[in-house]
Design an enzyme around this catalytic site. Structure first.
Site, PDB file in Angstrom:
ATOM      1  N   LYS A 167       0.145   4.269  -0.211  1.00 35.43           N
ATOM      2  CA  LYS A 167      -0.443   5.466   0.419  1.00 35.43           C
ATOM      3  C   LYS A 167      -0.181   6.703  -0.453  1.00 35.43           C
ATOM      4  O   LYS A 167      -0.146   6.600  -1.664  1.00 35.43           O
ATOM      5  CB  LYS A 167       0.083   5.619   1.847  1.00 35.43           C
ATOM      6  CG  LYS A 167      -0.120   4.345   2.670  1.00 35.43           C
ATOM      7  CD  LYS A 167       0.131   4.533   4.128  1.00 35.43           C
ATOM      8  CE  LYS A 167      -0.112   3.200   4.836  1.00 35.43           C
ATOM      9  NZ  LYS A 167       0.038   3.281   6.275  1.00 35.43           N
ATOM     10  N   ASN A 171       0.878  -1.179   0.000  1.00 36.63           N
ATOM     11  CA  ASN A 171       0.000   0.000   0.000  1.00 36.63           C
ATOM     12  C   ASN A 171       0.912   1.225   0.000  1.00 36.63           C
ATOM     13  O   ASN A 171       1.519   1.543   1.013  1.00 36.63           O
ATOM     14  CB  ASN A 171      -0.872  -0.053   1.269  1.00 36.63           C
ATOM     15  CG  ASN A 171      -1.675   1.221   1.478  1.00 36.63           C
ATOM     16  OD1 ASN A 171      -1.773   2.063   0.591  1.00 36.63           O
ATOM     17  ND2 ASN A 171      -2.244   1.355   2.673  1.00 36.63           N
ATOM     18  N   SER A 222       3.414  -2.239  10.396  1.00 33.32           N
ATOM     19  CA  SER A 222       4.866  -2.309  10.604  1.00 33.32           C
ATOM     20  C   SER A 222       5.468  -3.667  10.235  1.00 33.32           C
ATOM     21  O   SER A 222       6.372  -4.156  10.917  1.00 33.32           O
ATOM     22  CB  SER A 222       5.213  -1.911  12.046  1.00 33.32           C
ATOM     23  OG  SER A 222       4.803  -0.577  12.297  1.00 33.32           O
ATOM     24  N   HIS A 275      -9.480   1.009   4.775  1.00 40.51           N
ATOM     25  CA  HIS A 275      -8.209   1.195   5.500  1.00 40.51           C
ATOM     26  C   HIS A 275      -8.446   2.106   6.699  1.00 40.51           C
ATOM     27  O   HIS A 275      -9.240   3.039   6.637  1.00 40.51           O
ATOM     28  CB  HIS A 275      -7.157   1.786   4.557  1.00 40.51           C
ATOM     29  CG  HIS A 275      -5.787   1.766   5.158  1.00 40.51           C
ATOM     30  ND1 HIS A 275      -5.375   2.711   6.067  1.00 40.51           N
ATOM     31  CD2 HIS A 275      -4.766   0.884   5.028  1.00 40.51           C
ATOM     32  CE1 HIS A 275      -4.138   2.408   6.449  1.00 40.51           C
ATOM     33  NE2 HIS A 275      -3.749   1.306   5.843  1.00 40.51           N
ATOM     34  N   GLU A 310      -6.840   4.492   7.823  1.00 39.54           N
ATOM     35  CA  GLU A 310      -6.638   5.922   7.558  1.00 39.54           C
ATOM     36  C   GLU A 310      -7.873   6.528   6.910  1.00 39.54           C
ATOM     37  O   GLU A 310      -8.184   7.706   7.130  1.00 39.54           O
ATOM     38  CB  GLU A 310      -5.371   6.120   6.706  1.00 39.54           C
ATOM     39  CG  GLU A 310      -4.123   5.881   7.552  1.00 39.54           C
ATOM     40  CD  GLU A 310      -2.925   5.325   6.805  1.00 39.54           C
ATOM     41  OE1 GLU A 310      -2.892   5.392   5.558  1.00 39.54           O
ATOM     42  OE2 GLU A 310      -2.010   4.795   7.485  1.00 39.54           O
ATOM     43  N   GLU A 355      -5.390  -5.080  10.557  1.00 41.37           N
ATOM     44  CA  GLU A 355      -4.353  -4.072  10.797  1.00 41.37           C
ATOM     45  C   GLU A 355      -4.659  -3.321  12.087  1.00 41.37           C
ATOM     46  O   GLU A 355      -5.427  -2.356  12.072  1.00 41.37           O
ATOM     47  CB  GLU A 355      -4.310  -3.076   9.637  1.00 41.37           C
ATOM     48  CG  GLU A 355      -3.996  -3.693   8.297  1.00 41.37           C
ATOM     49  CD  GLU A 355      -3.451  -2.653   7.326  1.00 41.37           C
ATOM     50  OE1 GLU A 355      -2.310  -2.814   6.889  1.00 41.37           O
ATOM     51  OE2 GLU A 355      -4.157  -1.680   7.033  1.00 41.37           O
ATOM     52  N   GLY A 385       2.483   2.081  10.868  1.00 38.39           N
ATOM     53  CA  GLY A 385       3.438   3.173  10.733  1.00 38.39           C
ATOM     54  C   GLY A 385       4.120   3.551  12.038  1.00 38.39           C
ATOM     55  O   GLY A 385       4.773   4.589  12.116  1.00 38.39           O
TER      56      GLY A 385
HETATM   57  P1  PGA Z   1       2.872   0.159   7.662  1.00 35.91           P
HETATM   58  O1  PGA Z   1       1.407   0.376   7.026  1.00 35.91           O
HETATM   59  O2  PGA Z   1       3.409  -1.114   7.069  1.00 35.91           O
HETATM   60  O3  PGA Z   1       3.669   1.361   7.229  1.00 35.91           O
HETATM   61  O4  PGA Z   1       2.706   0.071   9.130  1.00 35.91           O
HETATM   62  C1  PGA Z   1       0.536  -0.699   6.853  1.00 35.91           C
HETATM   63  C2  PGA Z   1      -0.765  -0.221   6.242  1.00 35.91           C
HETATM   64  O5  PGA Z   1      -1.249   0.851   6.616  1.00 35.91           O
HETATM   65  O6  PGA Z   1      -1.358  -0.904   5.396  1.00 35.91           O
END
Ligand code: PGA
Length: 250
Positions: A11, A9, A213, A95, A97, A167, A173
Site C-alpha cells: 500500500k 501489498n 487481516s 483492490h 481501496e 478480500e 485492515g
Molecule cells: P490487511 O490488507 O492484510 O492489512 O488486512 C489486505 C489487503 O488490503 O490486501
C-alpha cells in the site's frame, strides 16, 4: 496442483530505504521456498530499487495498480507495458481501496485486467463484499457481479495470467478476519463462477487468494481450506518476520 501464492501489498508505505530494509530482512528468512510464489507490491517509486535488491531471490515483483492504455496523454498514469519494462511480473487490479476511494468500476477493472494480461503481466484481481452487502445477504450477488464484470471478454487462455483475491472489505485492515468457513464458502463460490464463465479446467487451475487481516496466527487454518490457494497480505507484509512466517506456513 495449484502453487500457493503469498503476496505482500505494501500500500502507501515504505520509502526507498525502508523498502530495502524490508526486503533485505525478508530474503534470508524465506530462501529456498520454491514451492510458494512470493510476490511483493511496493509503491511505484521504489519498484526499480526493490527489483535490483531482490534480483536472483525468486521473489516476484508487482505493482499495486495500472492504467489500461499503453501510452498517451494520461497524466499521472502508469501502463502495464511500463511495469513490465521495469521488471514487474504481476500487478494488483481492483483492490477495494481503489474501488472505494478512487471510484473504480467493474468496467474500469476489466479494462485494466485485459491490458495487463495483454502486456504479459499476471494480474491479482481483487474482489470482495462490504459489511453492508454481507449483512443484507448480498455477498454472492456482489461476488458474481465482480467476477463476471472484471473478466468480461476474456478467454480461457487469458486466465493462466489471472489470480483472484477474495478480500471481504470488512476484513481489510480491521483485525477482523473472515472465518475459515466464511472464506472457504466464498472461494468455492468464486471457483464455481469461474467455471461457469470459462470451464471446469480453468476453475480448477485458477489460484484464489484470501485477503483481509491475514496474520501468522490465522494463515494455517485459512490455507488448509480446499479452495484457498494463498493470501494477499497488507499489514503483516510490512515486517520481515511476519511476512516470512506467512510464506513459511504456505
Ligand atoms: P490487511 O490488507 O492484510 O492489512 O488486512 C489486505 C489487503 O488490503 O490486501
Amino acid at each position: 496442483m495449484r502453487k500457493p501464492v503469498i503476496a505482500g501489498n505494501w500500500k502507501l508505505y515504505k520509502t526507498a530505504p525502508e523498502a530495502l530494509e524490508l526486503v533485505s530482512g525478508l530474503m534470508p528468512l524465506i530462501s529456498g521456498r520454491s514451492n510458494v510464489e512470493v510476490v511483493v507490491a511496493p509503491v511505484f517509486t521504489v519498484i526499480d530499487r526493490v527489483r535490483a535488491a531482490i534480483a536472483g531471490s525468486g521473489i516476484f515483483l508487482a505493482a499495486q495498480d495500472c492504467f489500461w492504455e499503453e501510452e498517451g496523454a494520461f497524466t499521472g498514469e502508469v501502463s502495464p507495458k511500463m511495469l513490465a519494462d521495469v521488471g514487474c511480473s504481476h500487478v494488483i487490479v481492483g483492490h477495494s481501496e481503489r474501488r472505494q476511494f478512487f471510484a473504480e468500476s467493474d468496467a474500469a477493472v476489466n479494462k485494466k485486467i485485459r491490458a495487463a494480461v495483454g502486456a504479459g503481466l499476471t494480474v491479482i484481481f481483487c474482489i470482495g463484499e462490504t459489511l453492508e452487502e454481507r449483512e443484507s445477504g448480498n455477498t454472492f450477488n456482489v461476488l458474481s457481479g465482480q467476477v463476471s464484470g472484471g473478466l468480461e471478454g476474456m478467454v480461457p487462455a487469458d486466465m493462466e495470467k489471472v489470480i483472484v483475491a477474495y478480500e471481504p472489505v470488512w476484513a481489510i485492515g480491521t483485525g477482523r478476519t473472515a472465518s475459515e468457513t466464511q472464506a472457504q464458502e466464498a472461494h468455492a463460490f468464486i471457483r464455481s463462477q469461474v467455471s461457469k464463465l470459462f470451464n471446469a479446467e480453468v476453475a480448477q487451475s485458477v489460484r484464489i487468494l484470501y485477503g483481509g487481516s491475514v496474520k501468522p496466527e490465522n494463515i494455517g487454518g485459512l490455507i488448509a481450506q480446499p479452495d484457498i490457494d494463498g493470501a494477499l497480505v497488507g499489514g503483516a507484509s510490512l515486517k520481515p518476520d511476519s511476512f516470512a512466517a506467512l510464506v513459511n506456513a504456505a
